[in-house]
Motif scaffolding. Sequence first.
Motif, PDB file in Angstrom:
ATOM      1  N   ARG A   1      11.165   2.467   2.780  1.00 43.40           N
ATOM      2  CA  ARG A   1      10.575   2.864   1.494  1.00 43.40           C
ATOM      3  C   ARG A   1       9.837   4.206   1.587  1.00 43.40           C
ATOM      4  NH1 ARG A   1       9.272  -3.192   0.238  1.00 43.40           N
ATOM      5  NH2 ARG A   1      10.543  -3.534  -1.632  1.00 43.40           N
ATOM      6  N   THR A   2      10.001   4.923   2.681  1.00 42.24           N
ATOM      7  CA  THR A   2       9.400   6.256   2.795  1.00 42.24           C
ATOM      8  C   THR A   2      10.084   7.207   1.822  1.00 42.24           C
ATOM      9  OG1 THR A   2       8.852   5.903   5.121  1.00 42.24           O
ATOM     10  CG2 THR A   2       8.918   8.182   4.351  1.00 42.24           C
ATOM     11  N   GLN A   3       9.293   8.007   1.126  1.00 47.05           N
ATOM     12  CA  GLN A   3       9.834   8.911   0.101  1.00 47.05           C
ATOM     13  C   GLN A   3       9.296  10.312   0.319  1.00 47.05           C
ATOM     14  OE1 GLN A   3      11.809   7.782  -2.776  1.00 47.05           O
ATOM     15  NE2 GLN A   3      12.193   9.974  -2.985  1.00 47.05           N
TER      16      GLN A   3
ATOM     17  N   GLN B   1       4.894  13.174   2.542  1.00 51.25           N
ATOM     18  CA  GLN B   1       5.636  11.937   2.306  1.00 51.25           C
ATOM     19  C   GLN B   1       4.789  10.931   1.538  1.00 51.25           C
ATOM     20  OE1 GLN B   1       8.762  11.537   3.429  1.00 51.25           O
ATOM     21  NE2 GLN B   1       9.029  12.718   5.304  1.00 51.25           N
ATOM     22  N   MET B   2       5.475   9.980   0.909  1.00 53.99           N
ATOM     23  CA  MET B   2       4.826   8.763   0.441  1.00 53.99           C
ATOM     24  C   MET B   2       5.258   7.643   1.395  1.00 53.99           C
ATOM     25  SD  MET B   2       5.243   6.480  -3.032  1.00 53.99           S
ATOM     26  CE  MET B   2       6.796   5.770  -2.461  1.00 53.99           C
ATOM     27  N   TYR B   3       4.271   7.026   2.072  1.00 52.25           N
ATOM     28  CA  TYR B   3       4.544   5.952   3.018  1.00 52.25           C
ATOM     29  C   TYR B   3       4.208   4.611   2.379  1.00 52.25           C
ATOM     30  CZ  TYR B   3       4.518   9.757   6.454  1.00 52.25           C
ATOM     31  OH  TYR B   3       4.775  10.913   7.149  1.00 52.25           O
TER      32      TYR B   3
ATOM     33  N   LEU C   1       0.853  -1.189   0.000  1.00 49.94           N
ATOM     34  CA  LEU C   1       0.000   0.000   0.000  1.00 49.94           C
ATOM     35  C   LEU C   1       0.890   1.240   0.000  1.00 49.94           C
ATOM     36  CD1 LEU C   1      -2.708  -0.960   2.650  1.00 49.94           C
ATOM     37  CD2 LEU C   1      -3.109  -0.597   0.199  1.00 49.94           C
ATOM     38  N   ARG C   2       0.692   2.095  -0.981  1.00 53.01           N
ATOM     39  CA  ARG C   2       1.411   3.371  -1.050  1.00 53.01           C
ATOM     40  C   ARG C   2       0.432   4.470  -0.627  1.00 53.01           C
ATOM     41  NH1 ARG C   2       6.860   2.076  -2.033  1.00 53.01           N
ATOM     42  NH2 ARG C   2       7.042   0.821  -3.945  1.00 53.01           N
ATOM     43  N   VAL C   3       0.773   5.181   0.412  1.00 55.10           N
ATOM     44  CA  VAL C   3      -0.092   6.243   0.924  1.00 55.10           C
ATOM     45  C   VAL C   3       0.586   7.580   0.671  1.00 55.10           C
ATOM     46  CG1 VAL C   3      -1.292   7.166   2.928  1.00 55.10           C
ATOM     47  CG2 VAL C   3      -0.992   4.687   2.687  1.00 55.10           C
ATOM     48  N   PHE C   4      -0.067   8.428  -0.116  1.00 56.94           N
ATOM     49  CA  PHE C   4       0.488   9.742  -0.445  1.00 56.94           C
ATOM     50  C   PHE C   4      -0.119  10.803   0.460  1.00 56.94           C
ATOM     51  CE2 PHE C   4       1.703   7.466  -4.181  1.00 56.94           C
ATOM     52  CZ  PHE C   4       2.821   8.122  -4.662  1.00 56.94           C
ATOM     53  N   THR C   5       0.745  11.536   1.159  1.00 57.86           N
ATOM     54  CA  THR C   5       0.343  12.728   1.902  1.00 57.86           C
ATOM     55  C   THR C   5       0.992  13.925   1.231  1.00 57.86           C
ATOM     56  OG1 THR C   5       2.179  12.902   3.492  1.00 57.86           O
ATOM     57  CG2 THR C   5       0.433  11.288   3.981  1.00 57.86           C
TER      58      THR C   5
END
Length: 387
Positions: free
Chosen positions: A263-265, A249-251, A242-246
């Motif tokens: 993998r936090t971006q 950050q992308m978590y 699961l990629r969560v975009f705020t």
Amino acid sequence: MQGNKRGGIRSIDYSDPQHLGKRRRQIRNWIILILVVILAVAAVRLVMNLGSSTQLEAKLMPCTADQDVTVFGSNLLYYDGASIQCLNRDGGIRWTFPVGSSARFSVSDTHIVIWSGTQLFIVDQNGSPSYSENMDSEVQFARIGSSYCAVVIGDDTSPELIIKNLDGTQVDRESDAFRKLMLMDVGFYGTGDQYMWTLSMDVYGVAINMVLNTFQVGKMNTGETDLGEYLAYRVLFENNMLRVFTTQQMYTYDYKAVQDVSRTQLVYGWQLIDASIPDRGSANMLLAPTAQLNSALTITELRVLTDTTDRRYTLPSACVGARIDGSNLYAVSSDYLYHANVDKQRFYGYILPLPQGVQATRFIGILKGGYGVISAGEQVYVMSLPH
């Protein structure tokens, strides 16, 4: 100026410093002009392919850009104020489904969920309804997957989440889990949609807090995590993650909402605008600068994230939108379509096949089969795309 007359022809003495300086300036100006021309030609050849063998064509659609125009597989949906209309890529009407006024809808690859007040419809890709019923209270929003439909009803800060099969059979109902929370979005993931995620916002705490929950449909809550104060606006499921975009950050999380910190971006200043998610392997996630999206849609840069890469692209000119389809990156300016492979930095440009004087204002999406949907003011066009 000194000179000698020989046979009536005036000769110039180039040993004169003034003439030498003038001659040098002329040569320098010619060199500069030639270099400018060479650079201009090289730049055009770098980003343009206007004489390409690829001939783009466009069809005018019988809908307007303000009618909730939505890509639905290889077809196009729009809402005319009374019915949901399904068009093929040539503009022909495949089917019409009457829903009344003030309706909204959401789509998966194969189904549509439509709501208006308390009324809820589930419709397949052929326009055939599998469910139609009035809910207990007004529908806030609904989402649909390949096997289930999620319906959110009730008050903003006391919502109820109802899960149904595509034939309308109720699978689960959460009446208390989101009390004093605002449900922002819902989605399904995993083989056969056996899992579900929710994004909610705690508005009663000391500070606003976004919360991610994961569920096994019809069974149990599998995970919960606080995302913090930054707005979470998109969740993708790709490559079993699961990629969560705020906005910050992308978590990355697993099925049970356990975070993979490695993998936090950082994505501050960028906003996800599209993603191409294969059945297997990593997705290509397309971002554009937030400030450019919030202004007048004059995008000049793009960014593509995968699980292992982070690439930046500079567009040949300001664009009104961009999309990604597999490894194909597309951007549309008012007059041109730009195309590049995500692994390369070279864009090819094509004149948009629009009537004279008509300019693109939005890139709506891409139909299956390689056709782009763009708007030009109120008009909507479907056009072929290069590969």
